[in-house]
Design an enzyme around this catalytic site. Sequence first.
Site, PDB file in Angstrom:
ATOM      1  N   ASP A 218       8.416-128.035 -26.936  1.00  0.00           N
ATOM      2  CA  ASP A 218       8.937-127.714 -28.268  1.00  0.00           C
ATOM      3  C   ASP A 218      10.351-127.136 -28.224  1.00  0.00           C
ATOM      4  O   ASP A 218      10.659-126.302 -27.381  1.00  0.00           O
ATOM      5  CB  ASP A 218       7.994-126.663 -28.890  1.00  0.00           C
ATOM      6  CG  ASP A 218       8.336-126.337 -30.304  1.00  0.00           C
ATOM      7  OD1 ASP A 218       8.352-127.258 -31.139  1.00  0.00           O
ATOM      8  OD2 ASP A 218       8.608-125.154 -30.593  1.00  0.00           O
ATOM      9  N   GLU A 260      11.340-132.232 -27.074  1.00  0.00           N
ATOM     10  CA  GLU A 260      11.914-132.322 -28.424  1.00  0.00           C
ATOM     11  C   GLU A 260      13.352-131.847 -28.308  1.00  0.00           C
ATOM     12  O   GLU A 260      13.627-130.646 -28.284  1.00  0.00           O
ATOM     13  CB  GLU A 260      11.143-131.463 -29.424  1.00  0.00           C
ATOM     14  CG  GLU A 260      11.703-131.648 -30.821  1.00  0.00           C
ATOM     15  CD  GLU A 260      11.377-130.523 -31.769  1.00  0.00           C
ATOM     16  OE1 GLU A 260      11.185-129.388 -31.322  1.00  0.00           O
ATOM     17  OE2 GLU A 260      11.312-130.774 -33.000  1.00  0.00           O
TER      18      GLU A 260
HETATM   19  O1  ISL Z   1      15.597-130.669 -35.933  1.00  0.00           O
HETATM   20  C1  ISL Z   1      14.476-130.429 -36.249  1.00  0.00           C
HETATM   21  C2  ISL Z   1      13.368-131.411 -36.122  1.00  0.00           C
HETATM   22  O2  ISL Z   1      13.410-132.357 -37.128  1.00  0.00           O
HETATM   23  C3  ISL Z   1      14.180-129.052 -36.747  1.00  0.00           C
HETATM   24  O3  ISL Z   1      13.934-129.080 -38.109  1.00  0.00           O
HETATM   25  C4  ISL Z   1      12.973-128.500 -35.980  1.00  0.00           C
HETATM   26  O4  ISL Z   1      12.430-127.379 -36.590  1.00  0.00           O
HETATM   27  C5  ISL Z   1      13.430-128.060 -34.591  1.00  0.00           C
HETATM   28  O5  ISL Z   1      13.829-129.207 -33.886  1.00  0.00           O
HETATM   29  C6  ISL Z   1      12.296-127.441 -33.812  1.00  0.00           C
HETATM   30  O6  ISL Z   1      11.060-127.956 -34.238  1.00  0.00           O
HETATM   31  C7  ISL Z   1       9.950-127.518 -33.464  1.00  0.00           C
HETATM   32  O7  ISL Z   1       9.950-126.085 -33.343  1.00  0.00           O
HETATM   33  C8  ISL Z   1       9.752-125.333 -34.536  1.00  0.00           C
HETATM   34  C9  ISL Z   1       8.553-125.825 -35.364  1.00  0.00           C
HETATM   35  O8  ISL Z   1       8.601-125.192 -36.637  1.00  0.00           O
HETATM   36  C10 ISL Z   1       8.614-127.325 -35.544  1.00  0.00           C
HETATM   37  O9  ISL Z   1       7.459-127.786 -36.244  1.00  0.00           O
HETATM   38  C11 ISL Z   1       8.677-127.970 -34.171  1.00  0.00           C
HETATM   39  O10 ISL Z   1       8.692-129.405 -34.277  1.00  0.00           O
HETATM   40  C12 ISL Z   1       9.508-123.906 -34.072  1.00  0.00           C
HETATM   41  O11 ISL Z   1       8.482-123.920 -33.113  1.00  0.00           O
END
Ligand code: ISL
Length: 564
Positions: A218, A260
Amino acid sequence: MEGYPEAVESSERGVPVLINDEVWWKNAVIYCLDVETFFDSDGDGVGDFPGLIAKLDYLAGLGVTCLWLMPFFPSPSRDDGYDVTDYYGVSAEFGNLGHFVELLQHAGERGIRVITDLVINHTSIDHPWFQSARRSRDSRHRDWYVWRDEPADWPNSLVFPGKQETTWTYDEAAGQYYLHHFYSHQPDLNPHCPGVREEMARIAGFWARLGVSGFRVDAVPYLIYEGEVESYEEFMPHEFLRQLSGYLRRRRGDALLLGEVNLPPDQQRRYFGDSGDQLNMLFQFTVNQRFYLSLARRDAAPLREALRGLAPIPPEASWAFFLTNHDERTMDQLSEFERREVFDAFAPDPDMILFERGMRRRLPTMVGGDQAILRLAYTLLFALPGAPVLFYGEEIGMGENLEIEGRRAVRSPMQWSGGAAGGFSTADPSRLIRPLPPGEYGPDRVSVAAQQNREGSLLEFMERLIRIRKQAPLIGSGSWEVVDTDDTRVLCLHYRTPEEELLTFHNLCGEELRCRPDVDLGGSGKRLVEVWRNRRYPETAPDELTVELDGWGYRWLRVVPSPD
Ligand code: ISL
């Protein structure tokens, strides 16, 4: 030639053997689900692990090969589980570790791997580590977080504008400010701290030992090092990722670390590590955003350009492509003008926009339920040079429920059948974890049961598409290139291995057309065999390659030796 290296000769067998053919993630079909919204086995209105186990045969029938489970760990769930209070547990509402191991067992018996979320950037504010850290500067967990007497002037952007005021919050008990890239209830861990790195590796090792095949890591770019730096370039946590990757690979040699990393490809590249010793797969956010721009323009040019921009990557590395996920459909890499084009096309109501950058919608509602566009879009997704990722419910064309706040609009319960609870639960609909969409995207109109036995349903289409994709591993592990044609509305990709060759054509507009690809198939002695298409087309000869496509039409053509 972009993409992957050519295969290497194998002296033993005398035939070329792809170095990638045993790299399972290259041709995985990944399916993301949240246990809490997938199926409720005990009627409390919340999905659970026994419920997921009960649906494994459905997932096996769909053909997915890897489940990505969103966080199911103990959590106050202020950010839907991305605020963890115990990395070694299962939240009691979903079951227990015994149920989790049963899931791994039953999924494995069906040839389905499982990866889980690894939330290493931050914990919940309720985590015992943070509670210990804030109570005393002598706590062994104090420097597991990032503290300052005064807020620093970085990071200078908010992830959740409008929902988040700052990235440094003063904690009375601690007597200092703590860093949080996300909500203030999600204090950042300090990856500069050896204890943090060791514990995160230990956590990964624990779940790997239980049998998971890897992790979706994440919010990787937010992992920052303490200290004043000018840009994220210096923040990049490569040493931490190298250590985590090395530790995990010693525990499980074929472990996947799917990052991610929502950055442009040239910046993403570094997260693989020069020799592929960091993350081995990254979500391709740039291609995702350029897909929507191409769809809005009815022109494949933005998508072609994005694909051409995918830097060559280490031999065992791969891209994960997606159309929808659990977050807002962020368009943050587009220009303001491009973003406006996409919003005008797919999110015309301001209530559909989130954080000024993304759309809280699923694809079917964006395109008015147009089945031709949906089939083109998913065929294109499965033709991209990497692994496709489906978000639960995409296979049946589920829509979002905008009555649910924020990003959770796209996270309503899975729709198994008609009726007020959509077959998700026997609980009264008022007790469901989240309300189902009303109207034309509600369970009476969109459900597994309604499509499972219906000729020509989207579910049937997706089952067939996944089956065809699994028979074309050169898409995930062959060399590939983007091919120009004389019609900019067509995306043409050319895949090759020493044994196979495939051309794919996708028409990103609603008008029928004929196009001529700029590709040399090596003259006569070849012929084109259609392996996937929106309808049967007249045979196309490889030497005068003119390809006919319906509006939103698609064709996958294998190039094979002519029998004569
Ligand atoms: O760029 C994005 C993804 O489309 C951001 O909006 C996103 O929140 C960011 O990349 C991180 O997302 C991840 O971590 C967050 C969580 O809220 C998100 O659901 C998760 O995908 C914090 O843990």
